[in-house]
Scaffold this motif. Structure first.
Motif, PDB file in Angstrom:
ATOM      1  N   MET A   1       6.981  17.372 -23.189  1.00 26.66           N
ATOM      2  CA  MET A   1       6.318  17.308 -24.492  1.00 26.66           C
ATOM      3  C   MET A   1       4.867  17.776 -24.384  1.00 26.66           C
ATOM      4  O   MET A   1       4.379  18.551 -25.206  1.00 26.66           O
ATOM      5  N   LEU A   2       4.163  17.307 -23.357  1.00 25.68           N
ATOM      6  CA  LEU A   2       2.771  17.725 -23.176  1.00 25.68           C
ATOM      7  C   LEU A   2       2.682  19.190 -22.803  1.00 25.68           C
ATOM      8  O   LEU A   2       1.791  19.915 -23.264  1.00 25.68           O
ATOM      9  N   LEU A   3       3.636  19.649 -21.966  1.00 27.09           N
ATOM     10  CA  LEU A   3       3.607  21.039 -21.523  1.00 27.09           C
ATOM     11  C   LEU A   3       3.850  21.990 -22.680  1.00 27.09           C
ATOM     12  O   LEU A   3       3.085  22.935 -22.901  1.00 27.09           O
ATOM     13  N   PHE A   4       4.907  21.754 -23.443  1.00 25.49           N
ATOM     14  CA  PHE A   4       5.213  22.627 -24.565  1.00 25.49           C
ATOM     15  C   PHE A   4       4.246  22.429 -25.722  1.00 25.49           C
ATOM     16  O   PHE A   4       4.013  23.346 -26.501  1.00 25.49           O
TER      17      PHE A   4
ATOM     18  N   VAL B   1       0.531  12.322 -30.908  1.00 24.39           N
ATOM     19  CA  VAL B   1      -0.146  13.113 -29.880  1.00 24.39           C
ATOM     20  C   VAL B   1      -0.223  14.574 -30.275  1.00 24.39           C
ATOM     21  O   VAL B   1      -1.284  15.198 -30.208  1.00 24.39           O
ATOM     22  N   LEU B   2       0.910  15.128 -30.727  1.00 20.84           N
ATOM     23  CA  LEU B   2       0.955  16.545 -31.074  1.00 20.84           C
ATOM     24  C   LEU B   2       0.701  16.813 -32.551  1.00 20.84           C
ATOM     25  O   LEU B   2       0.525  17.963 -32.936  1.00 20.84           O
ATOM     26  N   GLY B   3       0.699  15.776 -33.373  1.00 16.61           N
ATOM     27  CA  GLY B   3       0.398  15.954 -34.795  1.00 16.61           C
ATOM     28  C   GLY B   3       1.492  16.625 -35.601  1.00 16.61           C
ATOM     29  O   GLY B   3       1.236  17.206 -36.656  1.00 16.61           O
ATOM     30  N   VAL B   4       2.736  16.531 -35.132  1.00 17.95           N
ATOM     31  CA  VAL B   4       3.867  17.112 -35.869  1.00 17.95           C
ATOM     32  C   VAL B   4       4.371  16.081 -36.877  1.00 17.95           C
ATOM     33  O   VAL B   4       4.696  14.955 -36.501  1.00 17.95           O
ATOM     34  N   PRO B   5       4.453  16.430 -38.141  1.00 13.24           N
ATOM     35  CA  PRO B   5       4.873  15.445 -39.143  1.00 13.24           C
ATOM     36  C   PRO B   5       6.363  15.141 -39.050  1.00 13.24           C
ATOM     37  O   PRO B   5       7.154  15.953 -38.558  1.00 13.24           O
ATOM     38  N   ILE B   6       6.728  13.966 -39.502  1.00 13.81           N
ATOM     39  CA  ILE B   6       8.140  13.601 -39.632  1.00 13.81           C
ATOM     40  C   ILE B   6       8.378  13.428 -41.126  1.00 13.81           C
ATOM     41  O   ILE B   6       8.240  12.348 -41.685  1.00 13.81           O
ATOM     42  N   ALA B   7       8.716  14.548 -41.769  1.00 13.32           N
ATOM     43  CA  ALA B   7       8.789  14.568 -43.223  1.00 13.32           C
ATOM     44  C   ALA B   7      10.084  13.979 -43.759  1.00 13.32           C
ATOM     45  O   ALA B   7      10.135  13.521 -44.897  1.00 13.32           O
ATOM     46  N   GLY B   8      11.151  14.011 -42.960  1.00 15.79           N
ATOM     47  CA  GLY B   8      12.442  13.545 -43.441  1.00 15.79           C
ATOM     48  C   GLY B   8      12.696  12.073 -43.157  1.00 15.79           C
ATOM     49  O   GLY B   8      11.835  11.341 -42.672  1.00 15.79           O
ATOM     50  N   SER B   9      13.910  11.657 -43.452  1.00 13.68           N
ATOM     51  CA  SER B   9      14.315  10.258 -43.287  1.00 13.68           C
ATOM     52  C   SER B   9      14.555   9.945 -41.822  1.00 13.68           C
ATOM     53  O   SER B   9      15.292  10.657 -41.122  1.00 13.68           O
ATOM     54  N   LEU B  10      13.961   8.856 -41.349  1.00 19.30           N
ATOM     55  CA  LEU B  10      14.205   8.418 -39.979  1.00 19.30           C
ATOM     56  C   LEU B  10      15.658   7.992 -39.784  1.00 19.30           C
ATOM     57  O   LEU B  10      16.220   8.156 -38.692  1.00 19.30           O
ATOM     58  N   VAL B  11      16.260   7.458 -40.820  1.00 15.44           N
ATOM     59  CA  VAL B  11      17.661   7.050 -40.721  1.00 15.44           C
ATOM     60  C   VAL B  11      18.543   8.256 -40.435  1.00 15.44           C
ATOM     61  O   VAL B  11      19.428   8.226 -39.564  1.00 15.44           O
TER      62      VAL B  11
ATOM     63  N   ALA C   1      18.865   6.823 -24.023  1.00 12.28           N
ATOM     64  CA  ALA C   1      18.687   8.051 -24.802  1.00 12.28           C
ATOM     65  C   ALA C   1      17.955   7.763 -26.110  1.00 12.28           C
ATOM     66  O   ALA C   1      17.075   8.530 -26.530  1.00 12.28           O
ATOM     67  N   PHE C   2      18.292   6.653 -26.756  1.00 12.22           N
ATOM     68  CA  PHE C   2      17.577   6.292 -27.986  1.00 12.22           C
ATOM     69  C   PHE C   2      16.135   5.902 -27.680  1.00 12.22           C
ATOM     70  O   PHE C   2      15.232   6.177 -28.479  1.00 12.22           O
ATOM     71  N   ALA C   3      15.907   5.269 -26.526  1.00 16.74           N
ATOM     72  CA  ALA C   3      14.524   4.964 -26.134  1.00 16.74           C
ATOM     73  C   ALA C   3      13.726   6.246 -25.912  1.00 16.74           C
ATOM     74  O   ALA C   3      12.561   6.348 -26.329  1.00 16.74           O
ATOM     75  N   ILE C   4      14.349   7.240 -25.278  1.00 17.44           N
ATOM     76  CA  ILE C   4      13.689   8.530 -25.072  1.00 17.44           C
ATOM     77  C   ILE C   4      13.419   9.199 -26.415  1.00 17.44           C
ATOM     78  O   ILE C   4      12.354   9.803 -26.628  1.00 17.44           O
ATOM     79  N   LEU C   5      14.369   9.102 -27.340  1.00 15.70           N
ATOM     80  CA  LEU C   5      14.178   9.668 -28.673  1.00 15.70           C
ATOM     81  C   LEU C   5      12.971   9.054 -29.370  1.00 15.70           C
ATOM     82  O   LEU C   5      12.166   9.750 -29.997  1.00 15.70           O
ATOM     83  N   VAL C   6      12.834   7.726 -29.261  1.00 13.66           N
ATOM     84  CA  VAL C   6      11.684   7.044 -29.870  1.00 13.66           C
ATOM     85  C   VAL C   6      10.378   7.518 -29.231  1.00 13.66           C
ATOM     86  O   VAL C   6       9.386   7.784 -29.937  1.00 13.66           O
ATOM     87  N   VAL C   7      10.374   7.668 -27.910  1.00 11.48           N
ATOM     88  CA  VAL C   7       9.174   8.148 -27.213  1.00 11.48           C
ATOM     89  C   VAL C   7       8.798   9.552 -27.700  1.00 11.48           C
ATOM     90  O   VAL C   7       7.626   9.847 -27.977  1.00 11.48           O
ATOM     91  N   ILE C   8       9.794  10.430 -27.827  1.00 10.96           N
ATOM     92  CA  ILE C   8       9.530  11.803 -28.272  1.00 10.96           C
ATOM     93  C   ILE C   8       8.976  11.810 -29.687  1.00 10.96           C
ATOM     94  O   ILE C   8       8.018  12.531 -29.993  1.00 10.96           O
ATOM     95  N   LEU C   9       9.569  11.021 -30.574  1.00 13.42           N
ATOM     96  CA  LEU C   9       9.100  10.980 -31.959  1.00 13.42           C
ATOM     97  C   LEU C   9       7.674  10.442 -32.050  1.00 13.42           C
ATOM     98  O   LEU C   9       6.850  10.962 -32.818  1.00 13.42           O
ATOM     99  N   LEU C  10       7.371   9.411 -31.273  1.00  9.81           N
ATOM    100  CA  LEU C  10       6.007   8.860 -31.290  1.00  9.81           C
ATOM    101  C   LEU C  10       5.004   9.866 -30.743  1.00  9.81           C
ATOM    102  O   LEU C  10       3.909  10.035 -31.309  1.00  9.81           O
ATOM    103  N   MET C  11       5.353  10.566 -29.669  1.00  9.46           N
ATOM    104  CA  MET C  11       4.451  11.573 -29.111  1.00  9.46           C
ATOM    105  C   MET C  11       4.259  12.741 -30.066  1.00  9.46           C
ATOM    106  O   MET C  11       3.146  13.254 -30.237  1.00  9.46           O
ATOM    107  N   SER C  12       5.344  13.170 -30.688  1.00 13.32           N
ATOM    108  CA  SER C  12       5.230  14.305 -31.610  1.00 13.32           C
ATOM    109  C   SER C  12       4.357  13.959 -32.805  1.00 13.32           C
ATOM    110  O   SER C  12       3.599  14.806 -33.294  1.00 13.32           O
ATOM    111  N   ARG C  13       4.427  12.714 -33.253  1.00 14.82           N
ATOM    112  CA  ARG C  13       3.660  12.332 -34.441  1.00 14.82           C
ATOM    113  C   ARG C  13       2.201  12.043 -34.120  1.00 14.82           C
ATOM    114  O   ARG C  13       1.290  12.505 -34.811  1.00 14.82           O
TER     115      ARG C  13
END
Length: 371
Positions: free
Chosen positions: A38-41, A246-256, A232-244
């Motif tokens: 995530m940090l590299l890309f 750390v990287l400033g990528v919005p999560i515009a859609g439904s988390l569900v 895998a779900f824990a990794i997904l949560v980590v990625i979403l938190l970092m993207s929002r």
């Protein structure tokens, strides 16, 4: 009897979970790799336009040209490093790698009653993709009306004549990379770790011991997959938190919806890992198969780095059976565009069908090996 079966099943789940948590290398792969990628890309590998070294040819300079060039240099995207008298001098600077782009003003167009200035852009084309981005950004900035406009533009494409860029007005490459990294990591982690885990039991001879227990073979496989499903779900949560954050990528859609599509995709990856474990005879073979079968197609044919529409027709057909392609498309729609379930129904159906197919084939092969 049912209570005994449930107790035995949970014992297998706890056994596999303890084994994963005790193995520091496994935990490092599971959580270290997502953070590093995530940090590299997000920061190191980027296609964003920034600090393009620009040289301006002053042979046709007037007030209008000076104002446009000032607007260009005041943006965060271009850095005017020199001014020269002729286009030949500008070309020499580019050839000597002291500049990336030259701005050459021409005489005002006579057919336009306003006498607006037109421009020629000379660009280092050794990297065609970046060269096209530089020219697009520069043309949009130079085409801005001068009166009443700020030199600091919120986006080089946001206010251009006839242009409007949706969803990613700053054209940040992280908007494209984050969904792609999600697809790659979840597939690699789930499929690779599941296959290696099952093959390890075969190598050690403990799989036969497990199979003679009161728990059915199917329950043993599910018990071994459950900890990786949770991780895998824990990794997904980590990625979403970092993207929002750390990287400033919005999560515009439904988390569900994001978790629903991701859950189906994770099950697909686990089923693929089970399929690889049926074929592989050792952990090394499982690792090599995972790398060859998963890594290269994900990077090359999923749309992660290269547009699928630009590929030859044969490769487009091959990409149609690459599961990350549909997950990445769905995540880009859900995270960046903020669409509803109707717009990702196609990807959802395809991923579900692939999951059922892979799971059915994997379980059938597993039973055949037992017989």
């Amino acid at each position: 009897m049912k209570a005994v079966m449930n107790s035995s099943f949970m014992s297998f789940v706890r056994k596999e979970a303890r084994h994963i948590l005790r193995d520091r290398r496994t935990m490092l792969i599971l959580f270290g790799m997502p953070v590093v990628l995530m940090l590299l890309f997000g920061f190191a590998i980027t296609t964003d336009v920034k600090d393009v070294r620009t040289v301006v040819v002053t042979s046709q300079m007037d007030h209008q040209t000076q104002a446009a060039v000032a607007r260009l240099s005041s943006s965060e995207y271009f850095d005017v490093v020199a001014t020269v008298g002729t286009s030949r001098e500008a070309e020499q600077l580019i050839r000597s790698q002291r500049a990336d782009m030259a701005v050459i003003p021409s005489l005002p167009a006579k057919e336009e009653g306003s006498g607006r200035r037109s421009w020629q852009l000379m660009v280092d084309g050794s990297d065609p993709n970046m060269a096209q981005q530089w020219t697009t950004y520069a043309q949009a900035i130079l085409a801005q009306p001068i009166g009443g406009k700020s030199y600091f533009l919120p986006s080089p494409l946001g206010e251009g004549p006839g242009m409007r860029l949706l969803y990613n007005p700053q054209m940040k490459s992280t908007y494209n990379f984050v969904p792609a990294i999600m697809g790659m990591l979840l597939m690699l982690v789930c499929a690779m770790m599941t296959s290696i885990s099952i093959v390890r039991e075969k190598e050690r001879g403990t799989m036969e011991v497990l199979l003679v227990s009161p728990v059915r073979p199917l329950m043993i496989i599910i018990a071994k997959a459950v900890p990786y499903l949770v991780l895998a779900f824990a990794i997904l949560v980590v990625i979403l938190l970092m993207s929002r954050f750390v990287l400033g990528v919005p999560i515009a859609g439904s988390l569900v919806l994001i978790f629903l599509v991701s859950g189906i995709y994770i099950l697909l990856a686990l089923s693929l890992g089970l399929l690889i474990s049926n074929v592989a005879s050792s952990q090394l073979v499982a690792l090599l198969l995972s790398a060859m079968v998963l890594l290269m197609p994900i990077v090359m044919l999923s749309g992660m780095l290269f547009p699928i529409d630009s590929m030859p027709v044969v490769l487009q057909w091959v990409s149609a059976v690459v599961p990350p392609r549909y997950y990445i498309e769905a995540m880009r729609k859900l995270m960046i565009m903020g669409v509803g379930i109707g717009e990702v129904m196609r990807e959802l159906v395809i991923l579900s069908a692939m999951t059922l197919l892979l799971l059915g084939v994997s379980l059938k092969m597993f039973k055949s090996r037992l017989e």
